[in-house]
Design a protein around this motif. Structure first.
Motif, PDB file in Angstrom:
ATOM      1  N   VAL A   1      45.927  38.164  43.392  1.00  0.00           N
ATOM      2  CA  VAL A   1      44.727  37.871  44.167  1.00  0.00           C
ATOM      3  C   VAL A   1      44.376  36.405  43.958  1.00  0.00           C
ATOM      4  O   VAL A   1      44.692  35.820  42.920  1.00  0.00           O
ATOM      5  CB  VAL A   1      43.531  38.770  43.756  1.00  0.00           C
ATOM      6  CG1 VAL A   1      43.813  40.222  44.063  1.00  0.00           C
ATOM      7  CG2 VAL A   1      43.190  38.602  42.286  1.00  0.00           C
TER       8      VAL A   1
ATOM      9  N   LEU B   1      41.404  33.567  43.712  1.00  0.00           N
ATOM     10  CA  LEU B   1      39.984  33.372  43.428  1.00  0.00           C
ATOM     11  C   LEU B   1      39.614  31.932  43.738  1.00  0.00           C
ATOM     12  O   LEU B   1      40.395  31.015  43.495  1.00  0.00           O
ATOM     13  CB  LEU B   1      39.675  33.662  41.962  1.00  0.00           C
ATOM     14  CG  LEU B   1      40.080  35.032  41.412  1.00  0.00           C
ATOM     15  CD1 LEU B   1      39.707  35.124  39.946  1.00  0.00           C
ATOM     16  CD2 LEU B   1      39.436  36.146  42.186  1.00  0.00           C
TER      17      LEU B   1
ATOM     18  N   GLU C   1      41.526  46.166  37.829  1.00  0.00           N
ATOM     19  CA  GLU C   1      40.648  46.653  38.902  1.00  0.00           C
ATOM     20  C   GLU C   1      39.195  46.260  38.650  1.00  0.00           C
ATOM     21  O   GLU C   1      38.474  45.896  39.578  1.00  0.00           O
ATOM     22  CB  GLU C   1      40.799  48.160  39.071  1.00  0.00           C
ATOM     23  CG  GLU C   1      42.124  48.547  39.699  1.00  0.00           C
ATOM     24  CD  GLU C   1      42.362  50.043  39.756  1.00  0.00           C
ATOM     25  OE1 GLU C   1      41.492  50.828  39.300  1.00  0.00           O
ATOM     26  OE2 GLU C   1      43.433  50.433  40.251  1.00  0.00           O
TER      27      GLU C   1
ATOM     28  N   THR D   1      39.050  42.457  39.510  1.00  0.00           N
ATOM     29  CA  THR D   1      39.019  42.163  40.943  1.00  0.00           C
ATOM     30  C   THR D   1      37.726  42.669  41.569  1.00  0.00           C
ATOM     31  O   THR D   1      37.201  42.051  42.502  1.00  0.00           O
ATOM     32  CB  THR D   1      40.229  42.751  41.683  1.00  0.00           C
ATOM     33  OG1 THR D   1      40.301  44.153  41.448  1.00  0.00           O
ATOM     34  CG2 THR D   1      41.518  42.078  41.236  1.00  0.00           C
ATOM     35  N   GLY D   2      37.191  43.765  41.049  1.00  0.00           N
ATOM     36  CA  GLY D   2      35.919  44.281  41.556  1.00  0.00           C
ATOM     37  C   GLY D   2      34.778  43.313  41.335  1.00  0.00           C
ATOM     38  O   GLY D   2      33.986  43.048  42.246  1.00  0.00           O
TER      39      GLY D   2
ATOM     40  N   ALA E   1      35.057  40.116  40.832  1.00  0.00           N
ATOM     41  CA  ALA E   1      35.328  38.914  41.627  1.00  0.00           C
ATOM     42  C   ALA E   1      34.851  39.115  43.063  1.00  0.00           C
ATOM     43  O   ALA E   1      34.264  38.207  43.662  1.00  0.00           O
ATOM     44  CB  ALA E   1      36.815  38.578  41.600  1.00  0.00           C
ATOM     45  N   GLY E   2      35.063  40.304  43.593  1.00  0.00           N
ATOM     46  CA  GLY E   2      34.573  40.608  44.934  1.00  0.00           C
ATOM     47  C   GLY E   2      33.053  40.643  44.989  1.00  0.00           C
ATOM     48  O   GLY E   2      32.446  40.115  45.928  1.00  0.00           O
ATOM     49  N   GLN E   3      32.420  41.253  43.981  1.00  0.00           N
ATOM     50  CA  GLN E   3      30.963  41.327  43.936  1.00  0.00           C
ATOM     51  C   GLN E   3      30.338  39.934  43.884  1.00  0.00           C
ATOM     52  O   GLN E   3      29.290  39.697  44.490  1.00  0.00           O
ATOM     53  CB  GLN E   3      30.506  42.107  42.700  1.00  0.00           C
ATOM     54  CG  GLN E   3      30.723  43.583  42.780  1.00  0.00           C
ATOM     55  CD  GLN E   3      30.363  44.263  41.462  1.00  0.00           C
ATOM     56  OE1 GLN E   3      29.949  43.627  40.489  1.00  0.00           O
ATOM     57  NE2 GLN E   3      30.523  45.578  41.427  1.00  0.00           N
TER      58      GLN E   3
ATOM     59  N   GLY F   1      31.648  37.214  45.024  1.00  0.00           N
ATOM     60  CA  GLY F   1      32.019  36.422  46.188  1.00  0.00           C
ATOM     61  C   GLY F   1      33.047  35.335  45.948  1.00  0.00           C
ATOM     62  O   GLY F   1      33.115  34.377  46.712  1.00  0.00           O
TER      63      GLY F   1
ATOM     64  N   LEU G   1      36.409  36.197  45.397  1.00  0.00           N
ATOM     65  CA  LEU G   1      37.701  36.754  45.785  1.00  0.00           C
ATOM     66  C   LEU G   1      38.030  36.286  47.196  1.00  0.00           C
ATOM     67  O   LEU G   1      37.262  36.521  48.127  1.00  0.00           O
ATOM     68  CB  LEU G   1      37.650  38.278  45.718  1.00  0.00           C
ATOM     69  CG  LEU G   1      38.935  39.038  45.981  1.00  0.00           C
ATOM     70  CD1 LEU G   1      39.973  38.724  44.911  1.00  0.00           C
ATOM     71  CD2 LEU G   1      38.648  40.529  46.006  1.00  0.00           C
TER      72      LEU G   1
ATOM     73  N   VAL H   1      39.737  36.726  50.453  1.00  0.00           N
ATOM     74  CA  VAL H   1      40.335  37.833  51.189  1.00  0.00           C
ATOM     75  C   VAL H   1      41.211  37.257  52.290  1.00  0.00           C
ATOM     76  O   VAL H   1      40.751  36.462  53.114  1.00  0.00           O
ATOM     77  CB  VAL H   1      39.245  38.754  51.789  1.00  0.00           C
ATOM     78  CG1 VAL H   1      39.877  39.887  52.572  1.00  0.00           C
ATOM     79  CG2 VAL H   1      38.345  39.279  50.687  1.00  0.00           C
TER      80      VAL H   1
END
Length: 93
Positions: free
Chosen positions: A7, A9, A63, A66-67, A69-71, A73, A75, A77
């Motif tokens: 992924v 970042l 996981e 990455t979670g 990192a998504g929360q 902002g 990550l 995509v």
């Protein structure tokens, strides 16, 4: 070779990093994040540290990493490639 699908970042200082293992995730946690005091960040950091030490499942730690990192902002995509669509079409009955 990485242990997971890598992924990307993009940190607060606009630097990017490709992360595909818990060892790389441990390094990424040292960079500039929006909120290093968030409970999800602290939990992910704990799990990554335990995974590096061999006391936690690496998949669980990655996981969580990455979670968060998504929360937060950071990550990056990327759109799915056409190859994914072809494979999905080939696999469907």
């Amino acid at each position: 070779m990485t242990a997971f699908i890598p992924v990307t970042l993009r940190f607060c200082d606009n630097k990017t990093m490709l992360v595909g293992s818990v060892a790389e995730a441990e390094t990424a946690l040292q960079h500039q994040w929006p909120d290093k005091t968030a409970p999800a960040f602290l939990d992910a950091a704990r799990l990554v540290r335990q995974a590096v030490e061999g006391n936690c499942c690496p998949r669980t730690a990655f996981e969580a990493f990455t979670g968060v990192a998504g929360q937060q902002g950071i990550l990056v995509v990327k759109p799915r490639s056409r190859a994914h669509d072809w494979l999905d079409a080939a696999a469907s009955p």
